[in-house]
Write a protein that holds these residues in place. Sequence first.
Motif, PDB file in Angstrom:
ATOM      1  N   SER A   1     -14.036  -2.330   0.117  1.00  0.00           N
ATOM      2  CA  SER A   1     -13.432  -2.566   1.150  1.00  0.00           C
ATOM      3  C   SER A   1     -11.872  -1.577   1.294  1.00  0.00           C
ATOM      4  CB  SER A   1     -13.304  -3.302   1.948  1.00  0.00           C
ATOM      5  OG  SER A   1     -12.838  -4.660   1.988  1.00  0.00           O
ATOM      6  N   ALA A   2     -11.185  -2.641   0.035  1.00  0.00           N
ATOM      7  CA  ALA A   2     -10.050  -2.837  -0.448  1.00  0.00           C
ATOM      8  C   ALA A   2      -9.470  -1.140  -1.295  1.00  0.00           C
ATOM      9  CB  ALA A   2      -9.898  -3.584  -1.235  1.00  0.00           C
ATOM     10  N   ILE A   3     -10.890  -0.691  -2.064  1.00  0.00           N
ATOM     11  CA  ILE A   3     -10.481   0.489  -2.540  1.00  0.00           C
ATOM     12  C   ILE A   3     -10.538   1.510  -1.471  1.00  0.00           C
ATOM     13  CG2 ILE A   3     -11.585   2.393  -4.390  1.00  0.00           C
ATOM     14  CD1 ILE A   3     -10.380  -0.051  -5.401  1.00  0.00           C
ATOM     15  N   VAL A   4     -11.475   1.301  -0.218  1.00  0.00           N
ATOM     16  CA  VAL A   4     -11.342   2.336   0.477  1.00  0.00           C
ATOM     17  C   VAL A   4     -10.497   2.616   1.159  1.00  0.00           C
ATOM     18  CG1 VAL A   4     -13.015   3.236   2.534  1.00  0.00           C
ATOM     19  CG2 VAL A   4     -14.061   2.813   0.779  1.00  0.00           C
ATOM     20  N   SER A   5      -9.793   1.366   1.937  1.00  0.00           N
ATOM     21  CA  SER A   5      -8.543   1.297   2.364  1.00  0.00           C
ATOM     22  C   SER A   5      -7.666   1.879   1.491  1.00  0.00           C
ATOM     23  CB  SER A   5      -7.968   0.266   2.808  1.00  0.00           C
ATOM     24  OG  SER A   5      -7.153   0.091   3.400  1.00  0.00           O
ATOM     25  N   LEU A   6      -7.381   1.758  -0.316  1.00  0.00           N
ATOM     26  CA  LEU A   6      -6.081   2.778  -0.902  1.00  0.00           C
ATOM     27  C   LEU A   6      -6.701   3.924  -0.972  1.00  0.00           C
ATOM     28  CD1 LEU A   6      -4.512   2.548  -2.880  1.00  0.00           C
ATOM     29  CD2 LEU A   6      -5.897   2.005  -4.727  1.00  0.00           C
ATOM     30  N   SER A   7      -7.936   4.328  -1.010  1.00  0.00           N
ATOM     31  CA  SER A   7      -8.089   5.697  -1.234  1.00  0.00           C
ATOM     32  C   SER A   7      -7.577   6.808  -0.086  1.00  0.00           C
ATOM     33  CB  SER A   7      -9.399   5.995  -1.779  1.00  0.00           C
ATOM     34  OG  SER A   7     -10.602   5.547  -0.760  1.00  0.00           O
ATOM     35  N   GLU A   8      -8.165   5.793   0.876  1.00  0.00           N
ATOM     36  CA  GLU A   8      -8.474   6.754   2.262  1.00  0.00           C
ATOM     37  C   GLU A   8      -6.691   7.210   3.278  1.00  0.00           C
ATOM     38  OE1 GLU A   8     -10.703   5.176   5.283  1.00  0.00           O
ATOM     39  OE2 GLU A   8     -12.419   5.864   4.229  1.00  0.00           O
ATOM     40  N   GLU A   9      -6.429   6.028   2.686  1.00  0.00           N
ATOM     41  CA  GLU A   9      -4.768   6.009   3.660  1.00  0.00           C
ATOM     42  C   GLU A   9      -3.937   5.629   2.981  1.00  0.00           C
ATOM     43  OE1 GLU A   9      -4.547   4.548   7.645  1.00  0.00           O
ATOM     44  OE2 GLU A   9      -6.292   3.179   7.250  1.00  0.00           O
ATOM     45  N   PHE A  10      -3.673   5.404   2.280  1.00  0.00           N
ATOM     46  CA  PHE A  10      -2.617   4.695   0.316  1.00  0.00           C
ATOM     47  C   PHE A  10      -2.007   5.612   0.092  1.00  0.00           C
ATOM     48  CE2 PHE A  10      -0.516   3.169  -2.282  1.00  0.00           C
ATOM     49  CZ  PHE A  10       0.506   1.951  -1.807  1.00  0.00           C
ATOM     50  N   HIS A  11      -2.997   6.619  -0.377  1.00  0.00           N
ATOM     51  CA  HIS A  11      -2.257   7.886  -0.815  1.00  0.00           C
ATOM     52  C   HIS A  11      -1.990   8.879   0.132  1.00  0.00           C
ATOM     53  CE1 HIS A  11      -2.740   5.790  -5.093  1.00  0.00           C
ATOM     54  NE2 HIS A  11      -4.225   5.793  -4.962  1.00  0.00           N
ATOM     55  N   SER A  12      -2.297   9.202   0.665  1.00  0.00           N
ATOM     56  CA  SER A  12      -2.018  10.622   1.567  1.00  0.00           C
ATOM     57  C   SER A  12      -0.322   9.910   2.254  1.00  0.00           C
ATOM     58  CB  SER A  12      -3.569  10.069   2.437  1.00  0.00           C
ATOM     59  OG  SER A  12      -3.236   8.984   2.915  1.00  0.00           O
ATOM     60  N   HIS A  13      -0.242   8.590   2.773  1.00  0.00           N
ATOM     61  CA  HIS A  13       1.347   8.255   2.839  1.00  0.00           C
ATOM     62  C   HIS A  13       1.796   7.575   1.876  1.00  0.00           C
ATOM     63  CE1 HIS A  13       3.121   6.523   6.807  1.00  0.00           C
ATOM     64  NE2 HIS A  13       3.670   5.789   5.843  1.00  0.00           N
ATOM     65  N   PHE A  14       1.411   7.024   1.178  1.00  0.00           N
ATOM     66  CA  PHE A  14       2.652   6.705  -0.051  1.00  0.00           C
ATOM     67  C   PHE A  14       2.291   8.241  -1.384  1.00  0.00           C
ATOM     68  CE2 PHE A  14       1.482   3.016   1.722  1.00  0.00           C
ATOM     69  CZ  PHE A  14       3.146   2.319   2.621  1.00  0.00           C
ATOM     70  N   LYS A  15       3.436   8.835  -1.249  1.00  0.00           N
ATOM     71  CA  LYS A  15       2.988   9.930  -1.911  1.00  0.00           C
ATOM     72  C   LYS A  15       3.742   9.989  -2.949  1.00  0.00           C
ATOM     73  CE  LYS A  15       1.263  12.892   1.437  1.00  0.00           C
ATOM     74  NZ  LYS A  15       1.481  13.949   2.257  1.00  0.00           N
ATOM     75  N   GLU A  16       5.329   9.756  -2.931  1.00  0.00           N
ATOM     76  CA  GLU A  16       6.103   9.686  -4.445  1.00  0.00           C
ATOM     77  C   GLU A  16       6.708   8.335  -4.308  1.00  0.00           C
ATOM     78  OE1 GLU A  16       9.715  11.223  -2.138  1.00  0.00           O
ATOM     79  OE2 GLU A  16       8.920  12.633  -0.842  1.00  0.00           O
ATOM     80  N   LYS A  17       6.929   8.282  -5.575  1.00  0.00           N
ATOM     81  CA  LYS A  17       7.261   7.340  -6.608  1.00  0.00           C
ATOM     82  C   LYS A  17       7.995   6.119  -5.590  1.00  0.00           C
ATOM     83  CE  LYS A  17       9.025   5.352 -10.533  1.00  0.00           C
ATOM     84  NZ  LYS A  17      10.062   5.888 -11.904  1.00  0.00           N
ATOM     85  N   GLN A  18       8.656   6.486  -4.787  1.00  0.00           N
ATOM     86  CA  GLN A  18       9.840   5.536  -4.317  1.00  0.00           C
ATOM     87  C   GLN A  18       8.896   4.901  -2.718  1.00  0.00           C
ATOM     88  OE1 GLN A  18      13.891   7.693  -3.271  1.00  0.00           O
ATOM     89  NE2 GLN A  18      13.966   5.633  -2.345  1.00  0.00           N
ATOM     90  N   GLN A  19       8.185   5.598  -2.705  1.00  0.00           N
ATOM     91  CA  GLN A  19       7.631   4.921  -1.658  1.00  0.00           C
ATOM     92  C   GLN A  19       6.674   4.456  -2.068  1.00  0.00           C
ATOM     93  OE1 GLN A  19       5.850   9.198   0.177  1.00  0.00           O
ATOM     94  NE2 GLN A  19       7.205   9.869   1.296  1.00  0.00           N
TER      95      GLN A  19
END
Length: 335
Positions: free
Chosen positions: A232-250
């Motif tokens: 569930s953590a990996i799914v949450s990461l792949s679905e939302e995290f990388h689409s929202h936090f795109k830049e290094k600073q983010q």
Amino acid sequence: MSNPWKEAEGRQPIVMRMIENSLLRDRVAHAYLFEGDPGTGKKETALLFAKSLFCREPLDGYQPCGACINCRRIQNGNHPDLHVIEPDGLSIKKEQIQFLQQEFKKTAVESGWKVYIINQADKMTASAANSLLKFLEEPSARTAAFLLTEQSSLVLPTILSRCQQLTFRPIDSSELKQRLIEEEINVPMASIVSKLTNHLDEALQLAQDEWFAQARLVVLKLYEGLKGGRLSAIVSLSEEFHSHFKEKQQVSLALDLFVLIHRDLLSIMTGEEKGLAFPDRLASFQQDALHLSAEALADRMAFILEAKRKLSRNMNQQLLMEQLLLKLQGGHAFV
């Protein structure tokens, strides 16, 4: 009724004590340099000082009454013997300083004092700074200058040497939170941004940023996903995290939010539940804290801080986050 002087004393006690002593002893310097972060009250303090010099009925011999004609005109920005210089575009230009000099050749209209405030004094052009220097070298009687800056290192040393320098301390977290609430920022948002910056303007901008509001929710969801198991953590990461936090600073900001979650858990463990970054999650975090040891929590925080260090060394963001989750769940170490 609020007392601006007392409020300023609460926020900058050392600065206000020095100003009070100058006024009571009639030892007002001809030039002051106020240095400090944005939102620390430099301009407000300069205006308070000016009101004290012009006030017709000062309280206790030095505090401006706020009600006399001089105090009201300063408050409204139309006192003829007070001049405020702001950057014209990106800089303060020589012509602005020359205009100031011409104004000061005139006799004071309302009182014996003439005061000028130069905001963001570090933005003076070289010619403007040199023109001001000549002005400071030959101060007129009952003239006071206030130079305001966030970076005194950018002001000419020869100007600095002619000013009494007062340093404004950064706003602490609890004070900043209260000021944000006064600006109608809700408690959960005021709580989190006051942990991320001590700059009022920056905090307000962050608190009103829709991307940041969503970032807070995404990180909390990721944290919840960790409790639900690795998948569930990996799914949450792949679905939302990388689409929202795109830049290094983010991504770095996301890690900061992760650290604050775990600091809240530690505070709850130690019975210090005031001043949480996520006060709206108190009940949930209390339950989580029951299932974590202090040692495990310290390990988690170390893993997150290590991820921040690796991010600063330009490690691939997606790989870094995946490895962090595995580490938090007892998986493999960073490589």
